[in-house]
Scaffold this motif. Structure first.
Motif, PDB file in Angstrom:
ATOM      1  N   SER A 200       0.958  -1.510   0.317  1.00 53.01           N
ATOM      2  CA  SER A 200      -0.492   0.221   0.099  1.00 53.01           C
ATOM      3  C   SER A 200       0.928   1.247   0.382  1.00 53.01           C
ATOM      4  N   LEU A 201       1.765   1.240   1.148  1.00 55.69           N
ATOM      5  CA  LEU A 201       2.709   2.563   1.009  1.00 55.69           C
ATOM      6  C   LEU A 201       3.303   2.393  -0.632  1.00 55.69           C
ATOM      7  N   TYR A 203       2.444   1.911  -3.371  1.00 56.37           N
ATOM      8  CA  TYR A 203       1.562   2.216  -4.310  1.00 56.37           C
ATOM      9  C   TYR A 203       0.992   3.681  -4.595  1.00 56.37           C
ATOM     10  N   HIS A 204       1.633   3.983  -3.104  1.00 59.12           N
ATOM     11  CA  HIS A 204       0.795   5.205  -3.241  1.00 59.12           C
ATOM     12  C   HIS A 204       2.391   6.285  -3.365  1.00 59.12           C
TER      13      HIS A 204
END
Length: 206
Positions: A200-201, A203-204
């Protein structure tokens, strides 16, 4: 306990309130306002008041919350007054890290038993806990009255481990294996996939 259904987000915040109040109590803080409490955990004061209102009226208007009293109520609400026995399945690196994590002890939640399938690990001891044979898991759970289990095994055996935990009598499972496991509706299940957080990190950041 509340008569209405408490939102899942509120339930997730209760341990955060509890941990914050523990620190405040340790430092001799006697009273704290909803504004101050909200600032410490990063949410609005209105949310603090709303969250706590599901369980009763704990504060005094114009004064705030008595830290020690609110801590006592939250301890009861969170079930921390009970002495829960916990078994960890999987004595690998992750399992050992969980056993050594001091944060659980501060909440009076201690991993009491560790089991593994590797013959070379059985009988070894770390952090004062002797590793037991997974073949004895169901008997161990029944004999010791264990209600909580932690899964820290490879994904391909996670479901089998979950089945053993449930067969023994465990009612709540914390699953660290990166896979979906199926449990009956009356079993509390929490999945903790560590890789998802990093993905998730990433991706961001992309």
């Amino acid at each position: 306990m509340p008569d209405v259904i408490t939102p899942a987000t509120t339930i997730e915040r209760l341990p955060i309130y509890y941990r914050c109040l523990q620190r405040l109590d340790k430092h001799g803080v006697e009273v704290i306002s909803s504004k101050e409490l909200g600032e410490k955990i990063g949410i609005p004061s209105t949310q603090v008041r709303k969250d706590l209102s599901y369980y009763g009226e704990f504060g005094r208007r114009g004064v705030g919350y008595e830290v020690s009293l609110l801590l006592k109520y939250l301890r009861k609400i969170l079930g921390l007054e009970n002495e829960w026995k916990i078994v960890l399945v999987g004595a690998g690196n992750l399992g050992q890290a969980l056993v050594r994590y001091q944060g659980f002890r501060k909440l009076d939640l201690n991993i009491d038993y560790v089991v593994d399938a590797a013959p070379e690990k059985i009988g070894e001891e770390f952090s004062g806990i002797e590793i037991e044979d997974i073949d004895n898991l169901e008997d161990l759970i029944e004999e010791e009255g264990i209600k909580m289990g932690i899964i820290a095994v490879p994904p391909e055996v996670a479901q089998e481990v979950a089945d053993k935990l449930i067969a023994g009598g465990v009612k709540a499972i914390w699953n660290f294996a990166p896979t979906h496991i199926k449990v009956p509706h009356d079993i509390q299940l929490r999945n903790e996939d560590l890789s998802i957080g990093l993905i998730s990190l990433a991706y961001h950041l992309t």
